[in-house]
Design a protein around this motif. Structure first.
Motif, PDB file in Angstrom:
ATOM      1  N   ALA A  88       0.820  -1.216   0.000  1.00 26.54           N
ATOM      2  CA  ALA A  88       0.000   0.000   0.000  1.00 26.54           C
ATOM      3  C   ALA A  88       0.855   1.267   0.000  1.00 26.54           C
ATOM      4  O   ALA A  88       0.459   2.282  -0.563  1.00 26.54           O
ATOM      5  CB  ALA A  88      -0.947   0.001   1.197  1.00 26.54           C
ATOM      6  N   THR A  89       2.029   1.190   0.632  1.00 26.38           N
ATOM      7  CA  THR A  89       2.888   2.371   0.761  1.00 26.38           C
ATOM      8  C   THR A  89       4.351   1.973   0.572  1.00 26.38           C
ATOM      9  O   THR A  89       4.697   0.794   0.664  1.00 26.38           O
ATOM     10  CB  THR A  89       2.747   3.002   2.157  1.00 26.38           C
ATOM     11  N   MET A  90       5.188   2.980   0.369  1.00 31.40           N
ATOM     12  CA  MET A  90       6.620   2.732   0.290  1.00 31.40           C
ATOM     13  C   MET A  90       7.122   2.156   1.616  1.00 31.40           C
ATOM     14  O   MET A  90       7.998   1.290   1.625  1.00 31.40           O
ATOM     15  CB  MET A  90       7.372   4.023  -0.054  1.00 31.40           C
ATOM     16  N   GLU A  91       6.563   2.583   2.717  1.00 32.29           N
ATOM     17  CA  GLU A  91       6.975   2.066   4.018  1.00 32.29           C
ATOM     18  C   GLU A  91       6.737   0.561   4.108  1.00 32.29           C
ATOM     19  O   GLU A  91       7.560  -0.177   4.656  1.00 32.29           O
ATOM     20  CB  GLU A  91       6.252   2.796   5.153  1.00 32.29           C
ATOM     21  N   GLU A  92       5.606   0.089   3.581  1.00 34.81           N
ATOM     22  CA  GLU A  92       5.338  -1.352   3.556  1.00 34.81           C
ATOM     23  C   GLU A  92       6.319  -2.071   2.641  1.00 34.81           C
ATOM     24  O   GLU A  92       6.764  -3.179   2.941  1.00 34.81           O
ATOM     25  CB  GLU A  92       3.900  -1.633   3.119  1.00 34.81           C
ATOM     26  N   ALA A  93       6.673  -1.441   1.532  1.00 28.90           N
ATOM     27  CA  ALA A  93       7.658  -2.032   0.616  1.00 28.90           C
ATOM     28  C   ALA A  93       9.021  -2.118   1.306  1.00 28.90           C
ATOM     29  O   ALA A  93       9.726  -3.122   1.173  1.00 28.90           O
ATOM     30  CB  ALA A  93       7.747  -1.223  -0.674  1.00 28.90           C
ATOM     31  N   VAL A  94       9.376  -1.088   2.067  1.00 29.63           N
ATOM     32  CA  VAL A  94      10.638  -1.102   2.807  1.00 29.63           C
ATOM     33  C   VAL A  94      10.622  -2.220   3.845  1.00 29.63           C
ATOM     34  O   VAL A  94      11.619  -2.934   4.029  1.00 29.63           O
ATOM     35  CB  VAL A  94      10.908   0.267   3.473  1.00 29.63           C
ATOM     36  N   LYS A  95       9.497  -2.410   4.498  1.00 28.44           N
ATOM     37  CA  LYS A  95       9.375  -3.488   5.488  1.00 28.44           C
ATOM     38  C   LYS A  95       9.609  -4.844   4.825  1.00 28.44           C
ATOM     39  O   LYS A  95      10.337  -5.694   5.346  1.00 28.44           O
ATOM     40  CB  LYS A  95       8.008  -3.445   6.155  1.00 28.44           C
ATOM     41  N   ALA A  96       9.007  -5.058   3.661  1.00 28.14           N
ATOM     42  CA  ALA A  96       9.196  -6.318   2.941  1.00 28.14           C
ATOM     43  C   ALA A  96      10.656  -6.478   2.524  1.00 28.14           C
ATOM     44  O   ALA A  96      11.248  -7.549   2.700  1.00 28.14           O
ATOM     45  CB  ALA A  96       8.279  -6.392   1.723  1.00 28.14           C
ATOM     46  N   ALA A  97      11.256  -5.425   1.980  1.00 28.56           N
ATOM     47  CA  ALA A  97      12.657  -5.492   1.546  1.00 28.56           C
ATOM     48  C   ALA A  97      13.580  -5.729   2.736  1.00 28.56           C
ATOM     49  O   ALA A  97      14.584  -6.444   2.622  1.00 28.56           O
ATOM     50  CB  ALA A  97      13.048  -4.212   0.818  1.00 28.56           C
ATOM     51  N   SER A  98      13.241  -5.165   3.875  1.00 29.79           N
ATOM     52  CA  SER A  98      14.065  -5.329   5.075  1.00 29.79           C
ATOM     53  C   SER A  98      14.070  -6.762   5.584  1.00 29.79           C
ATOM     54  O   SER A  98      14.978  -7.163   6.304  1.00 29.79           O
ATOM     55  CB  SER A  98      13.573  -4.391   6.172  1.00 29.79           C
ATOM     56  N   SER A  99      13.060  -7.528   5.205  1.00 37.94           N
ATOM     57  CA  SER A  99      12.996  -8.921   5.647  1.00 37.94           C
ATOM     58  C   SER A  99      13.756  -9.868   4.711  1.00 37.94           C
ATOM     59  O   SER A  99      13.786 -11.076   4.950  1.00 37.94           O
ATOM     60  CB  SER A  99      11.533  -9.370   5.782  1.00 37.94           C
TER      61      SER A  99
END
Length: 115
Positions: A88-99
């Motif tokens: 939904a947001t870049m922040e969610e994309a960052v969370k996924a990438a961080s994992s």
């Protein structure tokens, strides 16, 4: 919105692959299964980075074509593959990438949609 997680192999990630190729690949496969089951992963592919070198094609300012048989950014970082996620947001994309489970660098790019 869809985001591309561009997977960039680094010296450290190549060392990790050299130490335990099967474990490295399994960690990524497990991550993809988890993200798929969570409804986040849309698509993804690994690039052949071991037996076939990349070819970079560039156009010069006067439109001449330059072809070199090497990664576009040199040997220290090379493209290893990509994953497409829905977030939904870049922040969610960052969370996924961080994992991401292995030491590659991940660049996040929103996927352009017309309209």
């Amino acid at each position: 919105m869809k985001y591309a997680l561009v997977i960039i192999e680094t010296d450290e990630s190549r060392r990790a692959i050299g130490r335990d190729r099967a474990g490295h690949r399994q960690a990524i496969a497990d991550w993809m299964v988890e993200q798929g089951q969570a409804g986040i992963l849309v698509d993804g592919q690994a690039f052949e980075t071991e037996s076939v070198p990349p070819v970079t094609v560039r156009k010069t300012a006067n439109r001449e074509v330059s072809v070199v048989h090497e990664p576009f950014a040199g040997e220290h970082e090379t493209l290893g593959g990509y994953a497409v996620i829905e977030a939904a947001t870049m922040e969610e994309a960052v969370k996924a990438a961080s994992s991401w489970p292995t030491p590659e660098t991940i660049e996040i790019r929103p996927i352009w949609t017309q309209g």
